[in-house]
Design an enzyme around this catalytic site. Sequence first.
Site, PDB file in Angstrom:
ATOM      1  N   TRP A 187       3.922   8.747  -1.210  1.00 52.22           N
ATOM      2  CA  TRP A 187       4.184   8.021  -2.459  1.00 52.22           C
ATOM      3  C   TRP A 187       5.235   8.794  -3.254  1.00 52.22           C
ATOM      4  CZ3 TRP A 187       3.466   9.868  -7.507  1.00 52.22           C
ATOM      5  CH2 TRP A 187       3.814   8.937  -8.505  1.00 52.22           C
ATOM      6  N   GLU A 228       3.005   4.098   0.204  1.00 49.29           N
ATOM      7  CA  GLU A 228       2.319   3.525  -0.961  1.00 49.29           C
ATOM      8  C   GLU A 228       3.293   3.060  -2.038  1.00 49.29           C
ATOM      9  OE1 GLU A 228      -0.253   6.393  -2.860  1.00 49.29           O
ATOM     10  OE2 GLU A 228      -1.082   4.922  -4.248  1.00 49.29           O
ATOM     11  N   LYS A 230       4.168   0.724  -5.712  1.00 53.46           N
ATOM     12  CA  LYS A 230       3.629   0.698  -7.062  1.00 53.46           C
ATOM     13  C   LYS A 230       4.458  -0.237  -7.915  1.00 53.46           C
ATOM     14  CE  LYS A 230       2.262   4.153 -10.497  1.00 53.46           C
ATOM     15  NZ  LYS A 230       1.980   5.568 -10.703  1.00 53.46           N
ATOM     16  N   ASP A 261      -3.052   0.549  -3.352  1.00 46.63           N
ATOM     17  CA  ASP A 261      -3.773   1.259  -4.419  1.00 46.63           C
ATOM     18  C   ASP A 261      -4.215   0.216  -5.448  1.00 46.63           C
ATOM     19  OD1 ASP A 261      -4.151   2.546  -7.024  1.00 46.63           O
ATOM     20  OD2 ASP A 261      -3.416   4.381  -6.096  1.00 46.63           O
ATOM     21  N   HIS A 264      -2.155  -0.416  -8.675  1.00 45.55           N
ATOM     22  CA  HIS A 264      -0.699  -0.492  -8.590  1.00 45.55           C
ATOM     23  C   HIS A 264      -0.099  -1.891  -8.688  1.00 45.55           C
ATOM     24  CE1 HIS A 264       0.063   3.786  -6.854  1.00 45.55           C
ATOM     25  NE2 HIS A 264      -0.699   3.775  -7.926  1.00 45.55           N
ATOM     26  N   HIS A 288      -6.240   2.991  -1.489  1.00 46.79           N
ATOM     27  CA  HIS A 288      -6.509   3.953  -2.535  1.00 46.79           C
ATOM     28  C   HIS A 288      -7.416   3.232  -3.519  1.00 46.79           C
ATOM     29  CE1 HIS A 288      -3.373   7.434  -2.416  1.00 46.79           C
ATOM     30  NE2 HIS A 288      -4.224   7.438  -1.419  1.00 46.79           N
ATOM     31  N   ASP A 296      -2.645   1.551 -14.887  1.00 47.11           N
ATOM     32  CA  ASP A 296      -3.021   2.347 -13.714  1.00 47.11           C
ATOM     33  C   ASP A 296      -3.632   3.669 -14.178  1.00 47.11           C
ATOM     34  OD1 ASP A 296      -3.172   3.323 -11.116  1.00 47.11           O
ATOM     35  OD2 ASP A 296      -1.132   4.110 -11.165  1.00 47.11           O
ATOM     36  N   ASP A 298      -6.433   5.219 -13.382  1.00 47.61           N
ATOM     37  CA  ASP A 298      -7.182   6.041 -12.428  1.00 47.61           C
ATOM     38  C   ASP A 298      -8.544   6.486 -12.946  1.00 47.61           C
ATOM     39  OD1 ASP A 298      -5.397   6.342 -10.017  1.00 47.61           O
ATOM     40  OD2 ASP A 298      -4.008   7.011 -11.571  1.00 47.61           O
ATOM     41  N   ASP A 328      -8.718   7.365  -5.082  1.00 47.01           N
ATOM     42  CA  ASP A 328      -7.635   7.897  -5.910  1.00 47.01           C
ATOM     43  C   ASP A 328      -7.960   7.691  -7.383  1.00 47.01           C
ATOM     44  OD1 ASP A 328      -5.332   8.836  -7.007  1.00 47.01           O
ATOM     45  OD2 ASP A 328      -4.003   7.304  -6.175  1.00 47.01           O
TER      46      ASP A 328
HETATM   47  C1  RNT Z   1       0.342   7.522  -7.935  1.00 46.12           C
HETATM   48  C2  RNT Z   1      -0.299   7.243  -6.617  1.00 46.12           C
HETATM   49  C3  RNT Z   1      -0.628   8.445  -5.795  1.00 46.12           C
HETATM   50  C4  RNT Z   1      -1.230   9.575  -6.584  1.00 46.12           C
HETATM   51  C5  RNT Z   1      -1.807  10.691  -5.750  1.00 46.12           C
HETATM   52  C6  RNT Z   1      -2.052  11.925  -6.552  1.00 46.12           C
HETATM   53  O1  RNT Z   1       0.425   6.416  -8.731  1.00 46.12           O
HETATM   54  O2  RNT Z   1      -1.428   6.453  -6.801  1.00 46.12           O
HETATM   55  O3  RNT Z   1      -1.426   8.061  -4.744  1.00 46.12           O
HETATM   56  O4  RNT Z   1      -2.220   9.120  -7.446  1.00 46.12           O
HETATM   57  O5  RNT Z   1      -1.044  10.908  -4.656  1.00 46.12           O
HETATM   58 ZN    ZN Z   2      -2.630   6.086  -5.046  1.00 43.55          ZN
END
Ligand code: RNT
Ligand code: ZN
Length: 421
Positions: A187, A228, A230, A261, A264, A288, A296, A298, A328
Amino acid sequence: MNSERVQAAYRLAAERYGELGVDTEAAMQKLKSVPISLHCWQGDDVGGFENMGTELGAGLAVTGNYPGKARSPRELRDDTEKALSLIPGKHRFSLHASYAEFSGKRRERNELQPEDFRTWIDWAKAQGIGLDFNQTYFAHPKVADGFTLAHPDEGIRRFWIEHGIVCRKIGAEMGRELGKACITNLWIPDGYKDTPVDRKGPRERLIQSLDAVFAEKIDPRLNLDAIEGKLFGIGAESYTVGSHEFYLAYALKNQKLLTLDAGHYHPTETITDKISSVLLFLPEILLHVSRGVRWDSDHVVILNDDLAALAQELVRGDFLTRTHIGLDFFDATINRIAAWVIGTRAMIKALLLALLEPTDQLRCLENEGNLTGRLALLEEIKSLPYGPVWDYYCLEQGVPAGMAWTDEVRRYEAEVTSKRK
Ligand code: RNT
Ligand code: ZN
């Protein structure tokens, strides 16, 4: 929890599921075979151990300052072992390149070697778990103006291409040593805060860089590459080079794993609906699993409707064998080990719930056009007794059922993490 009572409750629950044609033993058997890849970065707020003094950047933001974060690879391994001991099943661990452990001088990211992960590999071997890996394209001075693999400067691109290459080799070594293919996930943060003039150029450069990173063929039994995308990041609100469409197309053309993810996409868009389309054209994907709150963010994964739907999709579509499930999220406002345990247990619980569904019956109703019956049954099964099955599964896997795991985290906090300064 009293184990006799758990067993008694389980027997009644199993009977109830049996009436609907659901075999609880088979569900637990299947559940056991699904590894979840715990992400190292929940343990230390995505810090890593290079100690370069650079801020995280790249749109990644960790909130909170809960005491006791792991300060060394050793502490992170101890904390991970604690978390794993409270999670039912056999799982995996996902490392970032910034968690290298140098025996001598620090090596630059473009010169990393399998040796720098030797202790991690030995540890994983001792734990009997597989490792996954991630290139680290953030928290580094060469993330210049927010760009890495798509940077206009050739020298910067070259540095990050080399990083991509060495990490795949490290991944392959992890796979070889542990006898389980490592998924190495790429990513990059590249993007613009404000509207770009040229949307095409950076994407052309990213194609060239990725082609260079992936030029060498690596045995898929050792390492698998995932990419990955986004939608946007903080500081890259207007344009992200590695968008979903970009990586979907690149993955299809080059047969890479696509990483989805959960945080994302647009806030009302879920990854659940993407899986059946993507897996009709690609052999495997990486997830993820995350929880965005308004953006986003997390947040720690919890058993909400989104997570339940994701697990249902994986089970109903028979996608479990072609989907690698990684987590994630990062939250430093609560105990970090508890965050791992809560998120991972939620993921496993969601899978159990999905495996306990009378899917054949539901499918029949749907195919007969009995949409009334489908909705009625979907609502009805929400009150089936899956809790006793979950408790029983935990005990059977040798981990605490109910809230007892929190006592263990609290004890460890008192004895270990609270003493870290
Ligand atoms: C970032 C991505 C990525 C990170 C990690 C730390 O938006 O989601 O995967 O969160 O690699
Ligand atoms: Zn991620």
